[in-house]
Design an enzyme around this catalytic site. Structure first.
Site, PDB file in Angstrom:
ATOM      1  CB  SER A  28      20.385  85.798 -33.000  1.00 13.84           C
ATOM      2  OG  SER A  28      18.736  85.046 -32.338  1.00 13.84           O
ATOM      3  CE  LYS A  78      16.185  87.940 -32.394  1.00 17.39           C
ATOM      4  NZ  LYS A  78      17.335  87.417 -32.773  1.00 17.39           N
TER       5      LYS A  78
END
Length: 189
Positions: free
Chosen positions: A50, A90
């Site tokens: 990701s 993230k």
């Protein structure tokens, strides 16, 4: 004939002193590492794709505790309890009080009415992925951040209603350095 006798330690005493010095140094280094990783920072591994192309699966990172409020571009480790129950790595896209939306014509992220310039993303965002999750625009609540993976089309992040904006209390820390692989060792952005 007053000669002073010089007493020299035997070989055994010299070796023991050397061993003691090495053990003392090793113990001090171990205490330092334990204190640093308990109160200041930690090491964590990337799990998944990701954050590509910035970070890759199995990269080993150094993360420090948040000493300031998170801001745009920080790469953070999130531990929000969820069905996955794994730390997430993230990028902070928006902070409390900012409004986030998406421009369907350019497939870009818009914060406070301005499209973001994002040289770190893997590819343009698939708007279908975003539009089917949460109604936008939204205003991030104070004390929360909106996080997204750099690999936008393969990231479970704040766009998904189950995660949503993340309470800053769930941020373990900010990623500051990549330890491994050695060929990519250095600061992360």
């Amino acid at each position: 004939m007053n000669e002073e006798l010089e007493i020299q330690p035997g070989k055994g005493e010299g070796i023991m002193r050397e061993v003691y010095d090495w053990v003392e140094s090793a113990v001090m280094a171990l205490v330092f590492v334990v204190v640093v990783f308990t109160f200041i920072g930690m090491s964590i591994s990337v799990n998944g794709i990701s954050m590509e192309p910035t970070l890759h699966d199995s990269d080993r990172l150094v993360c420090i505790r948040m000493l300031r409020p998170p801001k745009y571009m920080d790469i953070v480790v999130v531990t929000k309890p969820d069905a996955r129950n794994n730390p997430l790595i993230k990028r902070v896209i928006a902070a409390g009080g900012q409004t986030i939306g998406f421009d369907e014509q350019t497939n870009s992220v818009v914060v406070d009415g301005r499209p973001l310039t994002e040289p770190y993303i893997a590819e343009r965002m698939n708007m279908h992925f975003t539009q089917n999750r949460v109604d936008y625009p939204i205003t991030v609540p104070d004390g929360f951040v909106f996080v997204m993976g750099d690999n936008r089309n393969h990231s479970w992040d704040s766009r998904v209603a189950e995660l949503g904006p993340v309470d800053e209390r769930y941020i373990m820390g900010r990623v500051i350095y990549r330890l491994m692989p050695y060929k990519d060792m250095g600061r992360t952005v």
